[in-house]
Design a protein around this motif. Structure first.
Motif, mmCIF file in Angstrom:
data_model
loop_
_atom_site.group_PDB
_atom_site.id
_atom_site.type_symbol
_atom_site.label_atom_id
_atom_site.label_comp_id
_atom_site.label_asym_id
_atom_site.label_seq_id
_atom_site.Cartn_x
_atom_site.Cartn_y
_atom_site.Cartn_z
ATOM 1 N N PRO A 163 -7.133 6.438 14.954
ATOM 2 C CA PRO A 163 -7.664 7.730 15.408
ATOM 3 C C PRO A 163 -9.170 7.838 15.239
ATOM 4 C CG PRO A 163 -6.620 7.983 13.276
ATOM 5 C CD PRO A 163 -6.327 6.584 13.726
ATOM 6 N N ALA A 164 -9.745 6.948 14.433
ATOM 7 C CA ALA A 164 -11.199 6.812 14.287
ATOM 8 C C ALA A 164 -11.496 5.315 14.222
ATOM 9 C CB ALA A 164 -11.707 7.510 13.037
ATOM 10 N N HIS A 165 -12.640 4.906 14.746
ATOM 11 C CA HIS A 165 -12.982 3.484 14.829
ATOM 12 C C HIS A 165 -11.901 2.706 15.582
ATOM 13 C CE1 HIS A 165 -16.609 3.628 12.312
ATOM 14 N NE2 HIS A 165 -15.990 4.616 11.702
ATOM 15 N N ALA A 166 -11.512 3.270 16.722
ATOM 16 C CA ALA A 166 -10.438 2.662 17.517
ATOM 17 C C ALA A 166 -10.858 1.338 18.132
ATOM 18 C CB ALA A 166 -10.007 3.634 18.612
ATOM 19 N N LYS A 167 -12.092 1.267 18.611
ATOM 20 C CA LYS A 167 -12.555 0.051 19.277
ATOM 21 C C LYS A 167 -13.156 -0.896 18.243
ATOM 22 C CE LYS A 167 -15.531 -1.614 23.036
ATOM 23 N NZ LYS A 167 -16.534 -1.225 24.066
ATOM 24 N N GLY A 168 -12.564 -2.083 18.126
ATOM 25 C CA GLY A 168 -13.068 -3.015 17.126
ATOM 26 C C GLY A 168 -12.708 -4.442 17.456
ATOM 27 N N MET A 218 0.853 -1.188 0.000
ATOM 28 C CA MET A 218 0.000 0.000 0.000
ATOM 29 C C MET A 218 0.892 1.242 0.000
ATOM 30 S SD MET A 218 -2.950 0.981 2.770
ATOM 31 C CE MET A 218 -3.773 2.578 2.756
ATOM 32 N N PRO A 219 1.092 1.880 -1.153
ATOM 33 C CA PRO A 219 2.020 3.000 -1.246
ATOM 34 C C PRO A 219 1.436 4.303 -0.718
ATOM 35 C CG PRO A 219 0.979 2.623 -3.361
ATOM 36 C CD PRO A 219 0.495 1.527 -2.455
ATOM 37 N N PHE A 220 2.321 5.177 -0.247
ATOM 38 C CA PHE A 220 1.900 6.526 0.108
ATOM 39 C C PHE A 220 1.517 7.280 -1.155
ATOM 40 C CE2 PHE A 220 4.199 6.511 4.299
ATOM 41 C CZ PHE A 220 3.129 6.954 5.048
ATOM 42 N N PRO A 221 0.475 8.125 -1.112
ATOM 43 C CA PRO A 221 0.167 8.971 -2.261
ATOM 44 C C PRO A 221 1.340 9.902 -2.564
ATOM 45 C CG PRO A 221 -1.644 8.968 -0.686
ATOM 46 C CD PRO A 221 -0.483 8.291 -0.025
ATOM 47 N N THR A 222 1.539 10.189 -3.836
ATOM 48 C CA THR A 222 2.637 11.077 -4.220
ATOM 49 C C THR A 222 2.240 12.544 -4.107
ATOM 50 O OG1 THR A 222 1.919 10.875 -6.528
ATOM 51 C CG2 THR A 222 3.639 9.369 -5.768
ATOM 52 N N ASP A 223 0.954 12.818 -3.990
ATOM 53 C CA ASP A 223 0.480 14.190 -3.900
ATOM 54 C C ASP A 223 0.745 14.714 -2.484
ATOM 55 O OD1 ASP A 223 -1.316 16.457 -3.422
ATOM 56 O OD2 ASP A 223 -2.213 15.959 -5.346
ATOM 57 N N ALA A 228 -7.129 6.649 1.963
ATOM 58 C CA ALA A 228 -5.991 5.733 1.893
ATOM 59 C C ALA A 228 -4.770 6.336 2.581
ATOM 60 C CB ALA A 228 -5.675 5.401 0.444
ATOM 61 N N ALA A 229 -4.529 7.615 2.354
ATOM 62 C CA ALA A 229 -3.389 8.289 2.969
ATOM 63 C C ALA A 229 -3.553 8.367 4.485
ATOM 64 C CB ALA A 229 -3.235 9.689 2.385
ATOM 65 N N LEU A 230 -4.756 8.679 4.929
ATOM 66 C CA LEU A 230 -5.033 8.779 6.365
ATOM 67 C C LEU A 230 -4.835 7.423 7.038
ATOM 68 C CD1 LEU A 230 -8.056 10.643 7.955
ATOM 69 C CD2 LEU A 230 -7.288 8.453 8.835
ATOM 70 N N TYR A 231 -5.377 6.360 6.435
ATOM 71 C CA TYR A 231 -5.257 5.037 7.031
ATOM 72 C C TYR A 231 -3.792 4.588 7.082
ATOM 73 C CZ TYR A 231 -10.340 4.562 6.278
ATOM 74 O OH TYR A 231 -11.695 4.743 6.276
ATOM 75 N N LEU A 232 -3.053 4.888 6.020
ATOM 76 C CA LEU A 232 -1.659 4.469 5.975
ATOM 77 C C LEU A 232 -0.826 5.222 7.011
ATOM 78 C CD1 LEU A 232 0.363 2.614 4.664
ATOM 79 C CD2 LEU A 232 0.746 4.345 2.900
ATOM 80 N N TRP A 233 -1.052 6.523 7.101
ATOM 81 C CA TRP A 233 -0.300 7.330 8.075
ATOM 82 C C TRP A 233 -0.609 6.884 9.508
ATOM 83 C CZ3 TRP A 233 3.871 9.940 8.531
ATOM 84 C CH2 TRP A 233 4.050 10.828 9.605
ATOM 85 N N SER A 234 -1.894 6.697 9.815
ATOM 86 C CA SER A 234 -2.255 6.264 11.168
ATOM 87 C C SER A 234 -1.772 4.837 11.421
ATOM 88 C CB SER A 234 -3.766 6.370 11.396
ATOM 89 O OG SER A 234 -4.474 5.428 10.603
ATOM 90 N N GLY A 235 -1.768 4.005 10.372
ATOM 91 C CA GLY A 235 -1.271 2.640 10.526
ATOM 92 C C GLY A 235 0.204 2.611 10.855
ATOM 93 N N GLN A 263 -4.923 -6.446 15.145
ATOM 94 C CA GLN A 263 -5.646 -5.258 14.696
ATOM 95 C C GLN A 263 -4.731 -4.035 14.617
ATOM 96 O OE1 GLN A 263 -9.873 -4.480 15.807
ATOM 97 N NE2 GLN A 263 -9.451 -6.017 17.374
ATOM 98 N N LYS A 264 -3.685 -4.023 15.447
ATOM 99 C CA LYS A 264 -2.763 -2.884 15.434
ATOM 100 C C LYS A 264 -1.945 -2.842 14.149
ATOM 101 C CE LYS A 264 -2.160 -2.707 20.472
ATOM 102 N NZ LYS A 264 -1.191 -2.779 21.587
ATOM 103 N N TYR A 265 -1.771 -4.018 13.528
ATOM 104 C CA TYR A 265 -0.817 -4.103 12.423
ATOM 105 C C TYR A 265 -1.427 -4.051 11.039
ATOM 106 C CZ TYR A 265 2.913 -4.918 15.739
ATOM 107 O OH TYR A 265 3.820 -4.757 16.748
ATOM 108 N N PHE A 266 -2.667 -4.540 10.865
ATOM 109 C CA PHE A 266 -3.166 -4.526 9.488
ATOM 110 C C PHE A 266 -3.857 -3.200 9.181
ATOM 111 C CE2 PHE A 266 -6.975 -6.540 11.391
ATOM 112 C CZ PHE A 266 -8.015 -5.941 10.693
ATOM 113 N N ILE A 267 -3.597 -2.715 7.974
ATOM 114 C CA ILE A 267 -4.060 -1.399 7.529
ATOM 115 C C ILE A 267 -5.030 -1.599 6.377
ATOM 116 C CG2 ILE A 267 -3.375 0.856 6.632
ATOM 117 C CD1 ILE A 267 -0.532 0.264 7.711
ATOM 118 N N LEU A 268 -6.285 -1.262 6.588
ATOM 119 C CA LEU A 268 -7.279 -1.369 5.521
ATOM 120 C C LEU A 268 -7.002 -0.313 4.451
ATOM 121 C CD1 LEU A 268 -10.387 -1.929 7.781
ATOM 122 C CD2 LEU A 268 -9.485 -3.580 6.143
#
Length: 305
Positions: free
Chosen positions: A32-37, A1-6, A292-299, A266-271
């Protein structure tokens, strides 16, 4: 899952993570969102219709292993399941395609999003913190509609319906593209609790219920696809498509157990909201790259923690 280039997308994504953590607190190792799962595992079996619409492996293989993460809203890891702020609920589906390959569906229990862009959602959160949310909602009907939409608590994660608010393109073997939105529907039917009934529930009633149901048997969901008609908006997650648009069944999920070492994994996989698989393509919805960028950064923050 690559970081966006923008760079602008990444800048806004990092600002969104920081803003969410400012609202809900910083909880290392948690989203940072949907923390409890809680995550369950099972199998997806595609329909014949899915094979006609897409060449994607999970829509053509006899079956595909899946992980399904159910979650509460907010970035508070211990938010009680009965808290009204725990709605809408989330459902992230990972199709395990082998050799560390996967594709995901990210959905939640409200069928649209408050703002069309990441910058708009950041403004929504900033006005919430500043105490000017009333003026913001008055100026942004889509955000007002989201806030006012009914969000009842489910009887179970297995009796909730979930929606991918973004549109995607299914590409078949002839190269034909069909714009769709996913709708995940429980076999047990949609069942919710009244505002009074939910107050009597345990703070962890949803995860306890899921564990109990899986010990007693399997939990099923159908994955449906609402097809867009020519002229329907496909790049705006705040806009509904008319209810008379065709709906097809893409397949069935059968969940049979909880994921082992649930909390740790759950801490390790990034949707990933972007499909990144043959036969399914993103629409031009600007939220997709942002999410995608938000999930990757928080992951990456979770993994570092």
């Amino acid at each position: 899952m690559p970081f966006p280039t923008d760079e602008k997308i990444m800048e806004t994504a990092k600002a969104l993570v920081a803003q969410l953590q400012g609202i809900f607190g910083s909880h290392p190792g948690f989203r940072p969102a949907h923390a409890k799962g809680i995550t369950a595992v099972g199998t997806f079996t595609p329909s014949e219709e899915a094979k006609k619409l897409s060449t994607a492996p999970h829509f053509n293989n006899p079956s595909t292993p899946v992980w399904v993460r159910f979650s509460n809203s907010t970035g508070i890891p211990n938010i009680p399941d009965f808290d009204e702020n725990a709605n809408p609920r989330g459902c992230g589906i990972r199709f395990q395609l082998g050799d560390r390959k996967h594709t995901d569906i990210v959905s939640h229990s409200t069928p649209f999003f408050p703002m069309r862009t990441g910058e708009g959602f950041l403004a929504f959160l900033q006005n919430l913190v500043a105490g000017t949310i009333g003026d913001f909602l008055a100026a942004n009907p889509s955000a007002l509609a989201f806030v006012q939409a009914p969000k009842p608590a489910p009887v179970s994660y297995g009796t909730e319906e979930y929606f991918s608010v973004n549109a995607f393109k299914l590409i078949n073997s002839a190269g034909k593209a069909t714009f769709i939105r996913y709708h995940i529907v429980p076999d047990a039917g949609v069942r919710v609790l009244s505002a009074e009934a939910v107050k009597k529930e345990d703070p962890d009633y949803l995860s306890k219920d899921l564990e109990k149901r899986l010990k007693e048997g399997s939990i099923g969901f159908r994955i449906l696809a609402q097809e867009a008609a020519e002229g329907d908006v496909t790049d705006d997650a705040t806009v509904h498509w008319p209810a008379d648009r065709p709906v097809v069944t893409l397949g069935h999920i059968k969940l049979e157990s909880l994921l082992e070492n649930n909390a740790e994994k759950q801490k390790y996989f990034i949707l990933d909201p972007i499909p990144r698989v043959q036969g399914v393509e993103p629409s031009d919805d600007p939220l997709l790259e942002m999410r995608a960028a938000l999930y990757l950064w928080s992951g990456k923050q979770r993994r570092a923690a």
